[in-house]
Design a protein around this motif. Sequence first.
Motif, short mmCIF file in Angstrom:
data_model
loop_
_atom_site.label_atom_id
_atom_site.label_comp_id
_atom_site.label_asym_id
_atom_site.label_seq_id
_atom_site.Cartn_x
_atom_site.Cartn_y
_atom_site.Cartn_z
N ALA A 1 11.83 2.84 -20.41
CA ALA A 1 11.48 4.19 -19.97
C ALA A 1 10.00 4.46 -20.26
N LYS A 2 9.32 5.13 -19.34
CA LYS A 2 7.90 5.42 -19.53
C LYS A 2 7.67 6.26 -20.78
N ALA A 3 8.54 7.25 -21.02
CA ALA A 3 8.35 8.12 -22.18
C ALA A 3 8.40 7.33 -23.48
N THR A 4 9.33 6.38 -23.56
CA THR A 4 9.45 5.55 -24.77
C THR A 4 8.21 4.69 -24.95
N LEU A 5 7.76 4.05 -23.86
CA LEU A 5 6.58 3.20 -23.96
C LEU A 5 5.35 4.03 -24.32
N SER A 6 5.20 5.21 -23.72
CA SER A 6 4.04 6.05 -24.00
C SER A 6 3.98 6.48 -25.46
N GLU A 7 5.16 6.78 -26.02
CA GLU A 7 5.21 7.13 -27.44
C GLU A 7 4.74 5.98 -28.31
N ARG A 8 5.20 4.78 -27.98
CA ARG A 8 4.79 3.60 -28.74
C ARG A 8 3.31 3.31 -28.56
N MET A 9 2.78 3.53 -27.36
CA MET A 9 1.35 3.31 -27.12
C MET A 9 0.52 4.27 -27.96
N ALA A 10 0.95 5.53 -28.03
CA ALA A 10 0.23 6.51 -28.85
C ALA A 10 0.30 6.14 -30.32
N ALA A 11 1.45 5.65 -30.77
CA ALA A 11 1.61 5.29 -32.18
C ALA A 11 0.76 4.09 -32.55
N CYS A 12 0.69 3.10 -31.67
CA CYS A 12 -0.05 1.88 -32.02
C CYS A 12 -1.55 2.14 -32.14
N ARG A 13 -2.03 3.17 -31.46
CA ARG A 13 -3.46 3.48 -31.57
C ARG A 13 -3.81 4.07 -32.93
N LEU A 14 -2.81 4.43 -33.72
CA LEU A 14 -3.04 5.01 -35.06
C LEU A 14 -2.86 3.98 -36.17
N GLN A 15 -2.34 2.79 -35.83
CA GLN A 15 -2.10 1.76 -36.84
C GLN A 15 -3.33 0.87 -36.99
N PRO A 16 -3.83 0.69 -38.21
CA PRO A 16 -5.05 -0.11 -38.41
C PRO A 16 -4.96 -1.51 -37.81
N GLU A 17 -3.82 -2.20 -37.98
CA GLU A 17 -3.70 -3.55 -37.46
C GLU A 17 -3.78 -3.55 -35.93
N ASP A 18 -3.12 -2.59 -35.30
CA ASP A 18 -3.16 -2.49 -33.84
C ASP A 18 -4.53 -2.03 -33.36
N GLN A 19 -5.18 -1.18 -34.13
CA GLN A 19 -6.53 -0.75 -33.77
C GLN A 19 -7.48 -1.94 -33.72
N ARG A 20 -7.30 -2.89 -34.64
CA ARG A 20 -8.16 -4.08 -34.64
C ARG A 20 -7.93 -4.91 -33.37
N ILE A 21 -6.68 -5.01 -32.95
CA ILE A 21 -6.38 -5.76 -31.73
C ILE A 21 -6.95 -5.05 -30.50
N LEU A 22 -6.73 -3.74 -30.43
CA LEU A 22 -7.23 -2.97 -29.28
C LEU A 22 -8.74 -2.83 -29.31
N GLY A 23 -9.35 -3.07 -30.46
CA GLY A 23 -10.80 -2.97 -30.58
C GLY A 23 -11.55 -4.21 -30.13
#
Length: 346
Positions: free
Chosen positions: A289-311
């Motif tokens: 579901a888009k809503a579920t994925l969007s929630e996870r996308m928003a959450a991963c942008r706040l996690q330091p480990e994921d921020q390093r990957i997205l950076g």
Amino acid sequence: MGSSDSSAAPSTTWHIVWQTVEGRSLLAGSALHERIRRRLLDAHRQPDGVLLHYLLTPGEIHLLARLPAHRSPGDLARAIGNIVARWMRQAQGVPGFVFAGPYRAYAIETDAAARDEFRMLAWRPVELGLCRAPTHHATSALRATLGLSRAIGFDTLAPLRLFGDSVPEARTALRRRIADRPAAVELRQWELTRGLALAPGLAGTFSPMARQVEGRAAALVAASHPQGIDGALELLERWVLLKLDLRDTEDLAAPSSRTGARARALVGSLAVELDLCSAASVARHFGRAKATLSERMAACRLQPEDQRILGVPLERIVEEAIDLRHGRPSGSRWPSELKSRLDLRG
């Protein structure tokens, strides 16, 4: 002849494109395409407008033009598009649309990029199956620029200034530049970036979809297999799995797990950042579901480990993802000409 960069007045080089609808042909008769050629030349006769190259195929008009800052590509397009459309309707005796949409204009930022564009335009008729070599196509300015046919109103010095200081030197450099056919991936990326082809894909739906992609997204699509949005998403999947130290065979569409949800969110974030496709398309690709994925996308942008990957710089992500597709070790380099075509804007 002097360098083309030495012009006192600021100007921009533009690649302007029209595509016809199915059933229309710009080369329906010698009288028609000669009339169109003259219109292309006449539209550049205003002060400071310089036509560097033109190409006519049955379904496409391409212009490479240098325009002063006060003159937009729209000004030039209005002097061509409607007139050519009227002539084609008259010649074919069929009313209705002639072009598949409005003209498209792409800024060519440097003389080096303009030389690249010459090469891609030279090989376009060959790619379309119209001839066997770039110099065999008659309805292009290339033959005149190389001195193989009469210019008849076309100023060949303007394009030659891009390649050298004298006519013989410039023609030799131009021949050398177009000697080798671009690789299939390079041609495909150029077609996608110039809107000459759309990126196909299902993205989890039951019917095909297609959209225009540019820059880094076009590079991913061109290198993917199967080629399209889904193939590009699979390249991003492999890159994310590598960064998370997961097996390359991990199926991110399989029943939910915490790690799988995180990986899907990272893929979705990268796809949106690259303008490859929407979050909704990524959700459909994974059967979520888009809503579920969007929630996870928003959450991963706040996690330091994921921020390093997205950076990680987007250029590097695309390069490494394509390296994985071709089985090259991370950090190996692309062919220099393919890399130079990667649009690094925004």
